[in-house]
Write an enzyme that holds these catalytic residues in place. Structure first.
Site, PDB file in Angstrom:
ATOM      1  N   VAL A   1      -0.353   3.194   0.149  1.00 51.25           N
ATOM      2  CA  VAL A   1      -0.019   2.597   1.442  1.00 51.25           C
ATOM      3  C   VAL A   1      -1.318   2.385   2.210  1.00 51.25           C
ATOM      4  O   VAL A   1      -2.297   3.105   1.992  1.00 51.25           O
ATOM      5  CB  VAL A   1       0.945   3.510   2.235  1.00 51.25           C
ATOM      6  CG1 VAL A   1       2.320   3.481   1.623  1.00 51.25           C
ATOM      7  CG2 VAL A   1       0.432   4.942   2.340  1.00 51.25           C
TER       8      VAL A   1
ATOM      9  N   LYS B   1       7.722   7.547  -5.121  1.00 50.48           N
ATOM     10  CA  LYS B   1       7.590   6.131  -4.781  1.00 50.48           C
ATOM     11  C   LYS B   1       8.644   5.320  -5.535  1.00 50.48           C
ATOM     12  O   LYS B   1       8.743   5.399  -6.755  1.00 50.48           O
ATOM     13  CB  LYS B   1       6.180   5.647  -5.127  1.00 50.48           C
ATOM     14  CG  LYS B   1       5.114   6.330  -4.279  1.00 50.48           C
ATOM     15  CD  LYS B   1       3.725   6.077  -4.816  1.00 50.48           C
ATOM     16  CE  LYS B   1       2.709   6.871  -4.003  1.00 50.48           C
ATOM     17  NZ  LYS B   1       1.353   6.810  -4.578  1.00 50.48           N
TER      18      LYS B   1
ATOM     19  N   GLU C   1      -4.075  -3.189   1.055  1.00 51.01           N
ATOM     20  CA  GLU C   1      -5.423  -2.872   1.521  1.00 51.01           C
ATOM     21  C   GLU C   1      -5.495  -3.034   3.039  1.00 51.01           C
ATOM     22  O   GLU C   1      -5.316  -4.128   3.589  1.00 51.01           O
ATOM     23  CB  GLU C   1      -6.509  -3.731   0.857  1.00 51.01           C
ATOM     24  CG  GLU C   1      -6.575  -3.596  -0.651  1.00 51.01           C
ATOM     25  CD  GLU C   1      -7.017  -2.217  -1.126  1.00 51.01           C
ATOM     26  OE1 GLU C   1      -7.471  -1.401  -0.288  1.00 51.01           O
ATOM     27  OE2 GLU C   1      -6.887  -1.948  -2.333  1.00 51.01           O
ATOM     28  N   SER C   2      -5.793  -1.941   3.711  1.00 49.79           N
ATOM     29  CA  SER C   2      -5.633  -1.866   5.169  1.00 49.79           C
ATOM     30  C   SER C   2      -6.424  -2.912   5.946  1.00 49.79           C
ATOM     31  O   SER C   2      -5.863  -3.597   6.810  1.00 49.79           O
ATOM     32  CB  SER C   2      -5.999  -0.466   5.669  1.00 49.79           C
ATOM     33  OG  SER C   2      -7.366  -0.165   5.430  1.00 49.79           O
TER      34      SER C   2
ATOM     35  N   CYS D   1      -1.117   8.707   7.059  1.00 47.49           N
ATOM     36  CA  CYS D   1      -2.285   8.094   6.423  1.00 47.49           C
ATOM     37  C   CYS D   1      -3.159   7.332   7.425  1.00 47.49           C
ATOM     38  O   CYS D   1      -2.670   6.434   8.112  1.00 47.49           O
ATOM     39  CB  CYS D   1      -1.809   7.143   5.329  1.00 47.49           C
ATOM     40  SG  CYS D   1      -3.151   6.248   4.529  1.00 47.49           S
TER      41      CYS D   1
END
Length: 256
Positions: free
Chosen positions: A77, A64, A89-90, A37
């Site tokens: 993710v 999951k 949240e990246s 990802c």
């Protein structure tokens, strides 16, 4: 369309596998990740850049575990557990790591308030223009639409390149704009090979900047073997992917 589990390699490979192996032991920070990802890679790059201790845990996107869904109701993710508390949240995670680990240097955001705000403006530009532009192009099936999206992506790349002050966005220091963009640079061979959109097409400044991001150790150390990305992006190239981002692009919505 449902995609069988066997189509996704279950774990990181290549250099990224070595990085995972170095982060298997318990830590205060647990990093729930998916090796494939690009959003995960943003947070992973930040962890590696700053040398923050973390435990890596791979999340199977099709199975999951309840614990993961409990800590992240969106089921996406990356997510982290920090001293028993969950966040996700990246880009929010990247900023959180600056705040939570101030003694680990360098930070991803500059200390100066003006420069910090300026960086956030351009992170927003990446989020609204470059990453969705990349995915629109990858998923586009109509030849005319592909040409349109190539032009839009190249224009967005040139606009950002005009702001780059050195090898990285702010100059010598690698920071949040670079982090926000680097995972898509690591994957831009997809649009080069399959959509005819090469780095050099956006001009010398963009190519030089993209080349610098691509060879950054933290980017290389969180990247798996290309052949396994091909398995995943083939679905996007055929517009068959059922990820939340693929659905959003297909519907013309913002990527969640």
């Amino acid at each position: 369309m449902s995609i069988p589990d066997a189509k996704i390699h279950p774990v990181a490979t290549g250099v990224a596998a070595k990085t995972v192996a170095n982060h298997e032991g318990p830590q205060d920070l647990i990093f729930h990740a998916g090796w494939f990802c690009p959003y995960v890679q943003r947070t992973w790059i930040t962890l590696e850049e700053r040398g923050i201790p973390y435990q890596y845990k791979e999340v199977n996107p099709y199975h999951k575990e309840k614990h993961f869904l409990d800590i992240n109701p969106k089921g996406l993710v990356p997510a982290v557990e920090y001293k028993g508390k969950a966040l996700y949240e990246s880009l929010i995670l990247c900023e959180f790591l600056d705040d939570a680990y101030p003694s680990y240097k360098p930070t991803i955001l500059p200390a100066d308030p003006y420069t910090k705000a300026y960086v956030r403006i351009w992170v927003d530009y990446v989020t609204k223009n470059l990453t969705p532009g990349f995915m629109r192009l990858v998923q586009a099936q109509d030849p005319e639409k592909r040409k349109e999206y190539v032009g839009e992506l190249l224009a967005a790349q040139r606009t950002l390149a005009e702001q780059v002050k050195g090898p990285y966005f702010l100059g010598e220091e690698f920071g949040l704009v670079d982090v926000a963009l680097a995972p898509w640079i690591a994957r831009d061979y997809i649009v080069a090979q399959h959509r005819g959109c090469k780095r050099e097409d956006a001009g010398e400044a963009w190519k030089k900047y993209a080349d610098n991001l691509a060879k950054r150790p933290s980017v290389l150390n969180t990247s798996s073997d290309l052949e396994h990305y091909e398995e995943i992006y083939g679905r996007y190239l055929r517009d068959e992917a059922q990820s939340e981002s693929a659905k959003a692009i297909r519907a013309g919505r913002a990527i969640p």
